[in-house]
Scaffold this motif. Sequence first.
Motif, PDB file in Angstrom:
ATOM      1  N   ARG A  16       0.831  -1.201   0.000  1.00  9.89           N
ATOM      2  CA  ARG A  16       0.000   0.000   0.000  1.00  9.89           C
ATOM      3  C   ARG A  16       0.871   1.258   0.000  1.00  9.89           C
ATOM      4  N   ASP A  17       1.859   1.286   0.906  1.00  9.26           N
ATOM      5  CA  ASP A  17       2.731   2.460   0.997  1.00  9.26           C
ATOM      6  C   ASP A  17       3.519   2.683  -0.293  1.00  9.26           C
ATOM      7  N   LEU A  18       4.041   1.587  -0.812  1.00  6.86           N
ATOM      8  CA  LEU A  18       4.884   1.708  -2.011  1.00  6.86           C
ATOM      9  C   LEU A  18       4.078   2.167  -3.222  1.00  6.86           C
ATOM     10  N   VAL A  19       2.875   1.594  -3.371  1.00  2.00           N
ATOM     11  CA  VAL A  19       2.050   1.974  -4.528  1.00  2.00           C
ATOM     12  C   VAL A  19       1.616   3.436  -4.385  1.00  2.00           C
ATOM     13  N   GLU A  20       1.259   3.806  -3.174  1.00  2.00           N
ATOM     14  CA  GLU A  20       0.867   5.191  -2.925  1.00  2.00           C
ATOM     15  C   GLU A  20       1.989   6.145  -3.310  1.00  2.00           C
ATOM     16  N   LYS A  21       3.178   5.768  -2.863  1.00  2.00           N
ATOM     17  CA  LYS A  21       4.343   6.603  -3.133  1.00  2.00           C
ATOM     18  C   LYS A  21       4.600   6.689  -4.640  1.00  2.00           C
ATOM     19  N   ALA A  22       4.529   5.542  -5.287  1.00  2.00           N
ATOM     20  CA  ALA A  22       4.785   5.498  -6.727  1.00  2.00           C
ATOM     21  C   ALA A  22       3.794   6.374  -7.476  1.00  2.00           C
ATOM     22  N   VAL A  23       2.527   6.270  -7.088  1.00  2.00           N
ATOM     23  CA  VAL A  23       1.497   7.079  -7.746  1.00  2.00           C
ATOM     24  C   VAL A  23       1.734   8.558  -7.450  1.00  2.00           C
ATOM     25  N   GLY A  24       2.079   8.868  -6.199  1.00  2.00           N
ATOM     26  CA  GLY A  24       2.337  10.241  -5.774  1.00  2.00           C
ATOM     27  C   GLY A  24       3.486  10.864  -6.560  1.00  2.00           C
ATOM     28  N   GLU A  25       4.438  10.020  -6.896  1.00  2.44           N
ATOM     29  CA  GLU A  25       5.592  10.526  -7.635  1.00  2.44           C
ATOM     30  C   GLU A  25       5.350  10.557  -9.131  1.00  2.44           C
ATOM     31  N   GLY A  26       4.091  10.339  -9.511  1.00  4.13           N
ATOM     32  CA  GLY A  26       3.717  10.450 -10.919  1.00  4.13           C
ATOM     33  C   GLY A  26       3.930   9.189 -11.730  1.00  4.13           C
ATOM     34  N   GLY A  27       4.056   8.047 -11.076  1.00  4.21           N
ATOM     35  CA  GLY A  27       4.243   6.791 -11.806  1.00  4.21           C
ATOM     36  C   GLY A  27       2.995   6.425 -12.615  1.00  4.21           C
ATOM     37  N   ASP A  28       3.208   5.731 -13.708  1.00  2.60           N
ATOM     38  CA  ASP A  28       2.108   5.336 -14.570  1.00  2.60           C
ATOM     39  C   ASP A  28       1.360   4.144 -13.950  1.00  2.60           C
ATOM     40  N   ALA A  29       0.062   4.363 -13.697  1.00  2.00           N
ATOM     41  CA  ALA A  29      -0.736   3.352 -12.997  1.00  2.00           C
ATOM     42  C   ALA A  29      -0.738   2.016 -13.738  1.00  2.00           C
ATOM     43  N   GLN A  30      -0.875   2.078 -15.053  1.00  2.00           N
ATOM     44  CA  GLN A  30      -0.914   0.846 -15.842  1.00  2.00           C
ATOM     45  C   GLN A  30       0.394   0.066 -15.712  1.00  2.00           C
ATOM     46  N   LYS A  31       1.484   0.826 -15.704  1.00  2.00           N
ATOM     47  CA  LYS A  31       2.788   0.196 -15.589  1.00  2.00           C
ATOM     48  C   LYS A  31       2.978  -0.429 -14.196  1.00  2.00           C
ATOM     49  N   ILE A  32       2.508   0.297 -13.157  1.00  2.00           N
ATOM     50  CA  ILE A  32       2.619  -0.246 -11.794  1.00  2.00           C
ATOM     51  C   ILE A  32       1.825  -1.548 -11.708  1.00  2.00           C
ATOM     52  N   LEU A  33       0.653  -1.527 -12.329  1.00  2.00           N
ATOM     53  CA  LEU A  33      -0.198  -2.719 -12.300  1.00  2.00           C
ATOM     54  C   LEU A  33       0.508  -3.887 -12.992  1.00  2.00           C
TER      55      LEU A  33
ATOM     56  N   ARG B  22      -4.527  -6.893  -3.498  1.00  2.00           N
ATOM     57  CA  ARG B  22      -5.793  -6.177  -3.325  1.00  2.00           C
ATOM     58  C   ARG B  22      -5.530  -4.751  -2.809  1.00  2.00           C
ATOM     59  N   GLU B  23      -4.589  -4.635  -1.869  1.00  2.00           N
ATOM     60  CA  GLU B  23      -4.248  -3.308  -1.330  1.00  2.00           C
ATOM     61  C   GLU B  23      -3.761  -2.377  -2.443  1.00  2.00           C
ATOM     62  N   GLY B  24      -2.900  -2.928  -3.288  1.00  2.00           N
ATOM     63  CA  GLY B  24      -2.374  -2.130  -4.395  1.00  2.00           C
ATOM     64  C   GLY B  24      -3.480  -1.743  -5.361  1.00  2.00           C
ATOM     65  N   LEU B  25      -4.344  -2.700  -5.640  1.00  2.00           N
ATOM     66  CA  LEU B  25      -5.427  -2.457  -6.599  1.00  2.00           C
ATOM     67  C   LEU B  25      -6.366  -1.354  -6.135  1.00  2.00           C
ATOM     68  N   LYS B  26      -6.592  -1.323  -4.817  1.00  2.00           N
ATOM     69  CA  LYS B  26      -7.488  -0.315  -4.256  1.00  2.00           C
ATOM     70  C   LYS B  26      -7.063   1.088  -4.692  1.00  2.00           C
ATOM     71  N   ILE B  27      -5.753   1.275  -4.725  1.00  2.00           N
ATOM     72  CA  ILE B  27      -5.238   2.594  -5.081  1.00  2.00           C
ATOM     73  C   ILE B  27      -5.261   2.804  -6.594  1.00  2.00           C
ATOM     74  N   LEU B  28      -4.934   1.748  -7.321  1.00  2.00           N
ATOM     75  CA  LEU B  28      -4.818   1.885  -8.771  1.00  2.00           C
ATOM     76  C   LEU B  28      -6.169   1.912  -9.480  1.00  2.00           C
ATOM     77  N   ARG B  29      -7.118   1.188  -8.923  1.00  2.00           N
ATOM     78  CA  ARG B  29      -8.396   1.019  -9.613  1.00  2.00           C
ATOM     79  C   ARG B  29      -9.058   2.338 -10.034  1.00  2.00           C
ATOM     80  N   PRO B  30      -9.191   3.300  -9.096  1.00  2.00           N
ATOM     81  CA  PRO B  30      -9.855   4.552  -9.494  1.00  2.00           C
ATOM     82  C   PRO B  30      -9.111   5.280 -10.616  1.00  2.00           C
ATOM     83  N   LEU B  31      -7.805   5.093 -10.658  1.00  2.00           N
ATOM     84  CA  LEU B  31      -7.021   5.767 -11.698  1.00  2.00           C
ATOM     85  C   LEU B  31      -7.206   5.090 -13.048  1.00  2.00           C
ATOM     86  N   LEU B  32      -7.413   3.791 -12.987  1.00  2.00           N
ATOM     87  CA  LEU B  32      -7.470   3.021 -14.226  1.00  2.00           C
ATOM     88  C   LEU B  32      -8.883   2.891 -14.786  1.00  2.00           C
ATOM     89  N   GLU B  33      -9.832   2.845 -13.869  1.00  2.00           N
ATOM     90  CA  GLU B  33     -11.214   2.614 -14.292  1.00  2.00           C
ATOM     91  C   GLU B  33     -11.940   3.919 -14.486  1.00  2.00           C
TER      92      GLU B  33
END
Lengths: 481, 209
Positions: B20-37, B70-81
């Motif tokens: 959760r922390d890592l994905v949050e950080k990655a997204v915060g730093e402008g990482g591409d959600a699709q790529k993180i997924l 699932r934790e990671g998806l929670k963060i990515l889902r709104p960005l992707l969907e």
Amino acid sequence: MKARLTWFSDDEMARIHEASLKVLASVGIRADSKKALDILKANGAKVNYDTNIAFIPRNLVEEALEVMPKTVVYGARNPKYDYILDKKKAHFTADGFAIPYIVDWETGERRESRSEDLVRMVRIADYLDNYDEVWVALASGDLPTPIQGITSFVTALRNTEKHISHEALDADEAKFMIEIATTIVGGRKELKKRPLFSVEQSVVSPLKLDEGAVEAAMEFGAAGIPVLCCGMPIPGTTAPATIIGTMLIANTEWLAQLVVLQLANPGAPVIYAQIPCGANYSTGAVIESPESLLFRVGVADMAHRCYDVPCMGYGANTSAKLLDIQAGNEKGQSLLVGALVASDVLPGGGELDDALCYSLEAMVIDNEIAGEVFRFVENFEVNDDTLALDVIREVGPGGHFLEQQHTLENYKNMWRATISDKETFASWKESGAKPLDNVAAEKVREILATHTPQPIPEDIDKEVSRIYEKAKSELLRKAEA
Amino acid sequence: MLDLVEIRDSVINGARNEVRDLVEKAVGEGGDAQKILNEGLVAAINVVGDKFEKGEFFLPELVMSAAAMREGLKILRPLLEQGNVKLFKVAVIGTVRGDIHDIGKSIVGIMLEGAGFSVIDLGVDVETDRFIEAIRQNNADLLGMSALLTTTMENMRGVIGALKKAGLNIKTMVGGAPLTEQFANEIGADGYAPNAASAVRKASELVKG
Ligand code: B12
């Protein structure tokens, strides 16, 4: 003395009991039955009707332990087969409820089990000496589903004179079973004195009482039918992944069901029948394992030594799919442990594939193993006669004991094989060099050809038929609605 | 720089808070959600699947990784969907009417989630109508039914019939210890699997085409 196996120290059992009380009071038990929740609430438990969780205080547990009977009577259609579960001796029985498959005893193929298989299974258990009672082991896949339970109940009653054990999915089915048994023994009072059957009613681990199961159990309790309270916590899936944590869940669930049953009908006969199981951690499936064996010792300890109540633990159970070395190994180990802990109800006879498959030949082989392990746990007194000092003096060094009257009187107590091969190679070969499962298959054929249990007296059987017909039409109607 | 290796390892280790922390950080730093997924979460789950097949991992590892995913998806889902696009296939699962066995069904559910399905678990003793309602409401792609009793297996046939009647074109998959492939075919189910790992394979296969 008898050979006997125990595991926990008194302190350890007390700790498990105390921990159970904590769980009951602070975590609570979920009961998806308004009837059960109402009774708990009326007697001082805190109940949350939104979550169906009841918090059971210590005093309710202590009172239930106080009023429950310490021994349980198993009556039988023929009173010569009555006996008492008194925590001193293991009683062997066939296994499982509605096992869906059977290894066909003629073709060797695994296929769906049908009503005629149940008739055969019950008759074989009626015949074999080491089966003290008969569990209604097989499903009748050929019958409409709503009437399978009641039909197998009637089939079992008609085909054995021994005590039978069954289950009910809800209170309606329970009522019909009670009515039929009442007719056979001649009244509700008589049924309470000599219950012709017992029932396994399940608990859903962790810590949940299913509506159908618990309400049926209350119905049975009122009629004096012994209830085997049975949950199957599995370490890591439905219980903590430690042996002791799983024992704690098992123990707590038993106490919860006990409280409900004793509040509903004080003094109702109950059996500690929790069966914590081992698991296959690739699929989650329940399996036979050293852990499941150990659980049987823990269950017997808690039941016999901590609560003074009869217990059930799995017996001749196996994960093997056919009668191979694995089956023999697992059944043998498990029955020996069951005998050593004096598991009052020791099922498993005929079972394969973790209660998914059955075999009539296995019934015969398990009967043999049961005979062996029961010999192992007989009482051996140390006295002048058993020490046989006089005989030793008479024979002296270098002689033999064959000519002694003492030998003639005592050798008969030694175990004798009924189907296992104990011959020389030459005579084994001469009699066909048969593997054990072939010998067992011959025995199955012989029993089926020759053994007929006494039927239910005609006039009573007529009445049984009438209730059975009524049950069938009501259960079918209910299923359609 | 986006540290996908660390995300991947945390999922493999089943460390959900870390994920959760890592994905949050990655997204915060402008990482591409699709790529993180794809290169973080999905790559990790593939490794976990491999390890399971090889017998290095067991259910508990699998389940922990699925929960971490699932934790990671929670963060990515709104960005992707965004909008109405459905990113993940939806599976409705449940144990059929009259049956309270739920361990196998729950394990299948968790594993499907781990494999990237959105899972709606209806629990046990599920009536036909509730299956249909949930399928409609969630626009589901797959129905997974479980039964452990020979007496309740038949209820699956009823549900499949009702789906046809309701005009719902959805893939169906069934399982539970007493079931067989033959029974699944007989009642017109699209798929059967004897355990959770093969259930995931089957499910992915069914919703692909
Ligand atoms: C544990 C258990 C219970 C527990 C269940 C607890 C729970 N929370 O689920 C309890 C004690 C409550 C219970 C109750 C009963 N049980 Co029960 N139970 C079992 C047991 C031992 C194991 C089942 C299990 O959980 N296995 C572990 C899981 C992980 O395995 P699984 O369910 O097979 O799931 C795997 C696969 O099948 C597959 N899968 C499962 N679902 C799905 C779905 C899909 C879509 C797919 C693709 C795959 C899939 O993947 C899973 C993971 O690998 C089985 C025997 C057995 N060996 O299976 C009997 C068994 C199923 N029970 C049986 C019976 C009779 C009952 C009761 C009627 C007994 C009673 N006296 O009340 C009640 C049922 C009441 C009811 N209305 O449902 C019989 C069924 C006989 C029959 N002909 O149908 C069995 C076969 C044992 C027996 N012969 O006595 N039971």
